[in-house]
Design a protein around this motif. Structure first.
Motif, mmCIF file in Angstrom:
data_model
loop_
_atom_site.group_PDB
_atom_site.id
_atom_site.type_symbol
_atom_site.label_atom_id
_atom_site.label_comp_id
_atom_site.label_asym_id
_atom_site.label_seq_id
_atom_site.Cartn_x
_atom_site.Cartn_y
_atom_site.Cartn_z
ATOM 1 N N ASP A 205 15.009 -0.905 -49.943
ATOM 2 C CA ASP A 205 14.562 -0.287 -51.554
ATOM 3 C C ASP A 205 15.280 -1.049 -52.818
ATOM 4 O OD1 ASP A 205 12.576 1.576 -50.282
ATOM 5 O OD2 ASP A 205 13.998 3.300 -50.716
ATOM 6 N N LEU A 206 16.737 -1.342 -52.295
ATOM 7 C CA LEU A 206 17.518 -2.005 -53.400
ATOM 8 C C LEU A 206 17.527 -3.377 -53.171
ATOM 9 C CD1 LEU A 206 20.539 0.516 -52.762
ATOM 10 C CD2 LEU A 206 19.138 0.519 -54.643
ATOM 11 N N GLY A 207 16.959 -3.874 -52.034
ATOM 12 C CA GLY A 207 16.657 -5.403 -51.904
ATOM 13 C C GLY A 207 18.035 -5.846 -51.471
ATOM 14 N N VAL A 208 18.848 -5.079 -50.651
ATOM 15 C CA VAL A 208 20.154 -5.861 -50.260
ATOM 16 C C VAL A 208 20.123 -5.690 -48.472
ATOM 17 C CG1 VAL A 208 21.332 -5.191 -52.185
ATOM 18 C CG2 VAL A 208 21.045 -3.447 -50.561
ATOM 19 N N ASP A 209 21.170 -6.087 -47.905
ATOM 20 C CA ASP A 209 21.612 -5.940 -46.342
ATOM 21 C C ASP A 209 22.326 -4.765 -46.248
ATOM 22 O OD1 ASP A 209 20.094 -8.350 -45.589
ATOM 23 O OD2 ASP A 209 21.686 -9.204 -46.890
ATOM 24 N N VAL A 210 22.421 -4.241 -44.981
ATOM 25 C CA VAL A 210 23.280 -3.419 -44.410
ATOM 26 C C VAL A 210 24.251 -4.117 -43.695
ATOM 27 C CG1 VAL A 210 23.583 -1.211 -42.829
ATOM 28 C CG2 VAL A 210 21.601 -1.557 -44.399
ATOM 29 N N LYS B 137 28.155 -1.113 -45.438
ATOM 30 C CA LYS B 137 28.173 -1.263 -46.892
ATOM 31 C C LYS B 137 26.847 -1.829 -47.276
ATOM 32 C CE LYS B 137 30.673 -2.813 -50.654
ATOM 33 N NZ LYS B 137 32.212 -3.314 -51.119
ATOM 34 N N LEU B 138 26.120 -1.481 -48.347
ATOM 35 C CA LEU B 138 24.824 -1.902 -48.857
ATOM 36 C C LEU B 138 24.929 -2.839 -49.731
ATOM 37 C CD1 LEU B 138 22.667 1.430 -49.399
ATOM 38 C CD2 LEU B 138 22.859 -0.028 -47.144
ATOM 39 N N ILE B 139 24.974 -4.203 -49.372
ATOM 40 C CA ILE B 139 25.125 -5.244 -50.012
ATOM 41 C C ILE B 139 24.568 -6.788 -49.990
ATOM 42 C CG2 ILE B 139 27.177 -5.884 -48.827
ATOM 43 C CD1 ILE B 139 28.830 -6.777 -51.275
ATOM 44 N N GLU B 140 24.247 -7.471 -50.854
ATOM 45 C CA GLU B 140 23.756 -8.884 -50.302
ATOM 46 C C GLU B 140 24.806 -9.455 -49.453
ATOM 47 O OE1 GLU B 140 22.346 -11.390 -53.346
ATOM 48 O OE2 GLU B 140 22.068 -9.795 -54.670
ATOM 49 N N PHE B 141 24.158 -9.859 -48.127
ATOM 50 C CA PHE B 141 25.217 -10.491 -47.229
ATOM 51 C C PHE B 141 25.808 -11.854 -47.599
ATOM 52 C CE2 PHE B 141 26.093 -12.872 -43.232
ATOM 53 C CZ PHE B 141 27.084 -11.763 -42.809
ATOM 54 N N SER B 142 25.246 -12.353 -48.560
ATOM 55 C CA SER B 142 25.859 -13.837 -49.085
ATOM 56 C C SER B 142 27.125 -13.432 -49.875
ATOM 57 C CB SER B 142 24.743 -14.688 -49.839
ATOM 58 O OG SER B 142 24.102 -13.821 -50.714
ATOM 59 N N LYS B 143 26.719 -12.395 -50.860
ATOM 60 C CA LYS B 143 27.867 -12.091 -51.751
ATOM 61 C C LYS B 143 28.922 -11.447 -50.966
ATOM 62 C CE LYS B 143 28.524 -8.728 -55.649
ATOM 63 N NZ LYS B 143 27.488 -7.661 -56.424
#
Length: 77
Positions: A40-45, A58-64
């Motif tokens: 839904d948030l457009g990020v990775d787990v 953590k819910l975050i973009e993996f590249s970030k």
């Protein structure tokens, strides 16, 4: 070389403690719920503490996330 982190469907735990993109604790939920929230948030787990009970993700973009980890690593050198 950096530490290996499991992401998304590669996480083995059924139940996880979730930290949101803003760093706030979202609580303990099933991996399926965490994956749905991330979608839904457009990020990775991303699994950040696999030995914790339950594992912490953590819910975050993996590249970030990888960028933040490499910054921490460089600061520690």
């Amino acid at each position: 070389m950096g530490k290996f982190h499991r992401i998304n469907q590669y996480i083995k735990a059924e139940t996880v403690r979730v930290i949101g993109p803003d760093g706030a604790q979202l609580g303990v939920m099933s991996l399926a719920e965490a994956l749905a929230k991330a979608k839904d948030l457009g990020v990775d787990v991303v699994e950040v503490a696999e030995t914790a009970k339950p594992p912490v993700v953590k819910l975050i973009e993996f590249s970030k996330f990888k960028y933040q980890e490499s910054k921490k690593e460089r600061a520690g050198l």
